[in-house]
Write a protein that holds these residues in place. Structure first.
Motif, PDB file in Angstrom:
ATOM      1  N   TYR A 196       0.832  -1.207   0.000  1.00 19.73           N
ATOM      2  CA  TYR A 196       0.000   0.000   0.000  1.00 19.73           C
ATOM      3  C   TYR A 196       0.868   1.260   0.000  1.00 19.73           C
ATOM      4  CZ  TYR A 196      -3.542  -3.396   1.420  1.00 19.73           C
ATOM      5  OH  TYR A 196      -4.379  -4.477   1.480  1.00 19.73           O
ATOM      6  N   GLU A 197       1.874   1.268   0.881  1.00 20.15           N
ATOM      7  CA  GLU A 197       2.766   2.435   0.945  1.00 20.15           C
ATOM      8  C   GLU A 197       3.562   2.600  -0.345  1.00 20.15           C
ATOM      9  OE1 GLU A 197       1.698   1.489   5.085  1.00 20.15           O
ATOM     10  OE2 GLU A 197       2.420   0.282   3.414  1.00 20.15           O
ATOM     11  N   TYR A 198       4.032   1.484  -0.898  1.00 18.85           N
ATOM     12  CA  TYR A 198       4.810   1.584  -2.138  1.00 18.85           C
ATOM     13  C   TYR A 198       3.951   2.039  -3.308  1.00 18.85           C
ATOM     14  CZ  TYR A 198       9.173  -0.290  -0.343  1.00 18.85           C
ATOM     15  OH  TYR A 198      10.354  -0.456   0.337  1.00 18.85           O
ATOM     16  N   PHE A 199       2.674   1.667  -3.294  1.00 21.81           N
ATOM     17  CA  PHE A 199       1.774   2.143  -4.349  1.00 21.81           C
ATOM     18  C   PHE A 199       1.680   3.663  -4.304  1.00 21.81           C
ATOM     19  CE2 PHE A 199      -2.505   3.757  -5.231  1.00 21.81           C
ATOM     20  CZ  PHE A 199      -2.586   3.491  -6.590  1.00 21.81           C
ATOM     21  N   PHE A 218       4.374   0.692  -9.872  1.00 18.21           N
ATOM     22  CA  PHE A 218       3.016   1.204  -9.647  1.00 18.21           C
ATOM     23  C   PHE A 218       1.986   0.106  -9.880  1.00 18.21           C
ATOM     24  CE2 PHE A 218      -0.797   3.444 -11.249  1.00 18.21           C
ATOM     25  CZ  PHE A 218      -1.037   4.291 -10.170  1.00 18.21           C
ATOM     26  N   GLU A 219       2.129  -0.611 -10.986  1.00 20.89           N
ATOM     27  CA  GLU A 219       1.162  -1.663 -11.311  1.00 20.89           C
ATOM     28  C   GLU A 219       1.270  -2.843 -10.358  1.00 20.89           C
ATOM     29  OE1 GLU A 219      -0.192  -4.556 -15.023  1.00 20.89           O
ATOM     30  OE2 GLU A 219       1.724  -3.499 -15.094  1.00 20.89           O
ATOM     31  N   ARG A 220       2.504  -3.284 -10.084  1.00 19.57           N
ATOM     32  CA  ARG A 220       2.691  -4.447  -9.204  1.00 19.57           C
ATOM     33  C   ARG A 220       2.104  -4.186  -7.819  1.00 19.57           C
ATOM     34  NH1 ARG A 220       7.807  -4.266 -11.169  1.00 19.57           N
ATOM     35  NH2 ARG A 220       8.593  -3.463  -9.180  1.00 19.57           N
ATOM     36  N   MET A 221       2.398  -3.015  -7.274  1.00 24.16           N
ATOM     37  CA  MET A 221       1.916  -2.716  -5.927  1.00 24.16           C
ATOM     38  C   MET A 221       0.397  -2.550  -5.891  1.00 24.16           C
ATOM     39  SD  MET A 221       4.501  -3.031  -4.192  1.00 24.16           S
ATOM     40  CE  MET A 221       6.000  -3.622  -4.947  1.00 24.16           C
ATOM     41  N   PHE A 222      -0.178  -2.006  -6.965  1.00 23.05           N
ATOM     42  CA  PHE A 222      -1.636  -1.868  -7.005  1.00 23.05           C
ATOM     43  C   PHE A 222      -2.303  -3.244  -7.050  1.00 23.05           C
ATOM     44  CE2 PHE A 222      -5.603  -1.547  -9.450  1.00 23.05           C
ATOM     45  CZ  PHE A 222      -6.315  -0.697  -8.611  1.00 23.05           C
ATOM     46  N   PHE A 235      -6.374   0.985   1.100  1.00 21.31           N
ATOM     47  CA  PHE A 235      -5.242   1.835   0.741  1.00 21.31           C
ATOM     48  C   PHE A 235      -5.055   2.979   1.746  1.00 21.31           C
ATOM     49  CE2 PHE A 235      -5.975  -0.329  -3.209  1.00 21.31           C
ATOM     50  CZ  PHE A 235      -4.727  -0.421  -3.797  1.00 21.31           C
ATOM     51  N   PHE A 236      -6.058   3.195   2.608  1.00 15.79           N
ATOM     52  CA  PHE A 236      -5.969   4.274   3.598  1.00 15.79           C
ATOM     53  C   PHE A 236      -6.023   3.746   5.030  1.00 15.79           C
ATOM     54  CE2 PHE A 236      -7.696   6.092  -0.279  1.00 15.79           C
ATOM     55  CZ  PHE A 236      -6.972   7.265  -0.413  1.00 15.79           C
ATOM     56  N   ASP A 237      -5.966   2.425   5.207  1.00 17.11           N
ATOM     57  CA  ASP A 237      -6.094   1.851   6.546  1.00 17.11           C
ATOM     58  C   ASP A 237      -4.847   2.072   7.395  1.00 17.11           C
ATOM     59  OD1 ASP A 237      -8.649   1.031   6.150  1.00 17.11           O
ATOM     60  OD2 ASP A 237      -8.163  -1.069   5.733  1.00 17.11           O
ATOM     61  N   ALA A 292      -2.032   6.134   4.505  1.00 20.24           N
ATOM     62  CA  ALA A 292      -3.050   7.187   4.486  1.00 20.24           C
ATOM     63  C   ALA A 292      -2.423   8.556   4.291  1.00 20.24           C
ATOM     64  CB  ALA A 292      -3.847   7.152   5.794  1.00 20.24           C
ATOM     65  N   THR A 293      -1.293   8.800   4.955  1.00 19.73           N
ATOM     66  CA  THR A 293      -0.603  10.086   4.807  1.00 19.73           C
ATOM     67  C   THR A 293      -0.142  10.298   3.371  1.00 19.73           C
ATOM     68  OG1 THR A 293       0.162   9.933   7.096  1.00 19.73           O
ATOM     69  CG2 THR A 293       1.297  11.506   5.659  1.00 19.73           C
ATOM     70  N   LEU A 294       0.501   9.270   2.804  1.00 20.77           N
ATOM     71  CA  LEU A 294       0.961   9.385   1.415  1.00 20.77           C
ATOM     72  C   LEU A 294      -0.219   9.518   0.461  1.00 20.77           C
ATOM     73  CD1 LEU A 294       3.809   6.679   1.393  1.00 20.77           C
ATOM     74  CD2 LEU A 294       4.095   9.152   1.225  1.00 20.77           C
ATOM     75  N   GLY A 295      -1.293   8.773   0.722  1.00 18.40           N
ATOM     76  CA  GLY A 295      -2.462   8.827  -0.155  1.00 18.40           C
ATOM     77  C   GLY A 295      -3.111  10.195  -0.161  1.00 18.40           C
ATOM     78  N   VAL A 296      -3.270  10.772   1.012  1.00 18.36           N
ATOM     79  CA  VAL A 296      -3.856  12.118   1.092  1.00 18.36           C
ATOM     80  C   VAL A 296      -2.967  13.129   0.381  1.00 18.36           C
ATOM     81  CG1 VAL A 296      -4.439  13.985   2.677  1.00 18.36           C
ATOM     82  CG2 VAL A 296      -5.160  11.640   3.188  1.00 18.36           C
TER      83      VAL A 296
END
Length: 510
Positions: free
Chosen positions: A143-146, A448-452, A466-468, A473-477
């Motif tokens: 999740y973080e690597y994505f 990007f694809e592998r991690m997704f 992906f935000f749990d 969550a910090t990177l996603g926001v």
């Protein structure tokens, strides 16, 4: 501790260690300055020689060669607009345009001194915070690597100096090329058109050589055949470091930010100096007071990215030494050498052979300081390239392109990829499309694809996963905010021209 440091110092101070580091550094400078020959290649070519060395000279050779090669990639970037290594591709446009303005010494002098400062910062982080940062890096899951890959891909918008839309199109081209090969989830070939060579995907190094080096050679040939001589680059004679002190005094915050970002990204397994340089350059432009100057010959981006890519060299050793997990392709080779020499990487090596670990730290400091005199010699020698007539220089550059493309694949197919993407790069740049985002898409597209896909399989298709986690969550926001602000800015620019006349008309009525 004093006894351990003295033992480490005695190991490093041996003449054969110092001579090995010096010769390997000169070799790294040469390899890094050749278009398409990367720091990884410099390290790999030295591995057979390390079979006959003791552990400390072997590690000195690898540390010295890899660090020097990262800087040396800046030299052809400034002289010829051809990045010597992938880490130099992020800021090659600024470096070359500075040289075309008669500021070759300022560009390369800044690259050299800031690279040294960034390298020392990375070593300091390696010494002081290796266990802590390695533990932080191990908390990264798919999740973080994505989100990290998404954040890196967002850099394409920020590094675009003129047209974000064209940068986005170029990024999509790079991402499309990253999908060629075996599907990372099912292993099914896709977009290979029946070619076995394409099952491994589009090789990054031949693509970079084609998009940058071959496209530049084609432009040079066209200028010669049309009787219009290429623009002459001022030689930039004089002291190499003239004016560099002022640049460093004006941008201490940029150096600190780039060095910190490089060390953090370098500590993440699989990231390395290439991603560190791209992200640092994009962050620099985002927070600069003069973002419009980036890509036109602006020294500020060089400061951030040069500090980041050399700081990442030390950062990549953190997971390698502490947990035996490679931070990049160079440390993957290093781990093999450590095992070969009986120095099994991991927490126990700090207990069983602490003098060897501290000897590695001292070698890092020594080779980073050695970068300044060796880099000075390399720049002085490379400046002679400006005296070579284009009719002689262009075939020589083309031959290096062919050798570099072939060396990465050991097949003619690498040369075919280089030729195809060279033509594509030339066509795109002739129509105002930047090629740097294509490289970024190729670098990060697979990750990007592998991690997704991995994350979706783990979560059972739940996007909320992906935000749990806090870091994810910090990177996603952060990624969503970046894209939201970019879209909002684009909408405002679209509406502004239509609104201005109305406002003027309203004012004139009143």
């Amino acid at each position: 501790m004093t006894d351990i440091l003295l033992q480490a110092l005695m190991l490093v101070a041996e003449p054969r260690v110092l001579i090995t580091a010096l010769l390997a550094g000169a070799f790294g400078m040469f390899v890094g300055a050749m278009p398409g020959l990367t720091a990884t290649m410099a390290t790999a070519l030295l591995v057979p020689m390390t079979f006959f060395m003791e552990p400390i000279p072997a590690l000195a050779a690898i540390v010295s060669a890899s660090g020097m090669a990262i800087f040396a990639g800046d030299i052809p970037g400034a002289l010829l607009r051809i990045p010597g290594t992938p880490a130099s591709a992020a800021y090659v446009e600024d470096s070359h345009r500075l040289a075309m303005k008669g500021k070759l010494n300022l560009a390369l002098g800044t690259n050299l001194l800031v690279s040294c400062i960034g390298g020392l910062f990375g070593v300091a982080v390696l010494i002081a915070a290796a266990p802590m940062l390695a533990e932080f890096a191990l908390r990264f899951t798919s999740y973080e690597y994505f989100w990290l890959a998404a954040l890196g891909l967002s850099c394409a918008i920020f590094i675009a100096s003129a047209d974000p839309l064209k940068a986005g199109v170029a990024l999509l081209i790079g991402l499309a090329m990253a999908t060629v090969g075996l599907d990372p989830t099912t292993g099914v070939p896709r977009f290979t058109m029946g070619q076995v060579d394409l099952m491994a995907g589009v090789e990054f190094i031949p693509a970079m050589i084609g998009l940058f080096a071959l496209a530049e050679v084609m432009r040079g040939v066209i200028r010669l055949n049309h009787g219009s001589p290429p623009p002459a680059m001022p030689r930039g004679d004089g002291a190499l470091f003239k004016g560099v002190g002022g640049v460093i005094r004006r941008h201490p915050g940029n150096i600190a930010r780039g060095s910190l970002l490089g060390a953090l990204i370098g500590a993440l397994p699989g990231a390395g100096a290439d991603i560190a340089a791209w992200m640092s350059y994009a962050v620099s432009k985002r927070f600069s007071k003069t973002p419009e100057a980036y890509g036109t010959g602006h020294v500020e981006g060089l400061v951030d990215a040069s500090a980041a890519n050399n700081s990442a060299v030390g950062g990549a050793w953190i997971p390698a030494l502490v947990f035996g997990i490679p931070g990049d392709s160079v440390t993957a080779i290093v781990i093999g050498v450590l095992y070969m020499k009986g120095m099994n990487p991991g927490p126990t090596v700090f207990i069983q052979n602490p003098q060897l670990i501290y000897a590695v730290f001292m070698i890092f400091i020594l080779t980073t300081l050695m970068m300044v005199p060796l880099g000075w010699v390399a720049v002085k020698a490379a400046r002679q390239v400006l005296r070579v007539p284009p009719r002689v220089l262009l075939p020589v550059v083309l031959s290096f392109c062919i050798v570099g493309a072939f060396a990465m694949t050991n097949s003619v197919f690498g040369i075919v990829v280089m030729l195809a993407l060279g033509v594509l790069g030339w066509l795109l740049e002739e129509n105002g499309f930047p090629v740097a985002p294509i490289i970024l898409g190729l670098v990060l597209g697979g990750m990007f694809e592998r991690m997704f896909m991995t994350s979706m399989i783990k979560s059972g298709g739940d996007l909320g996963a992906f935000f749990d986690r806090p870091i994810a969550a910090t990177l996603g926001v952060a990624v969503l905010l970046i894209w939201g602000l970019a879209i909002l800015g684009a909408v405002r620019r679209m509406l502004a021209p239509a609104g201005c006349p109305l406002q003027k008309a309203g004012h004139s009525k009143n």
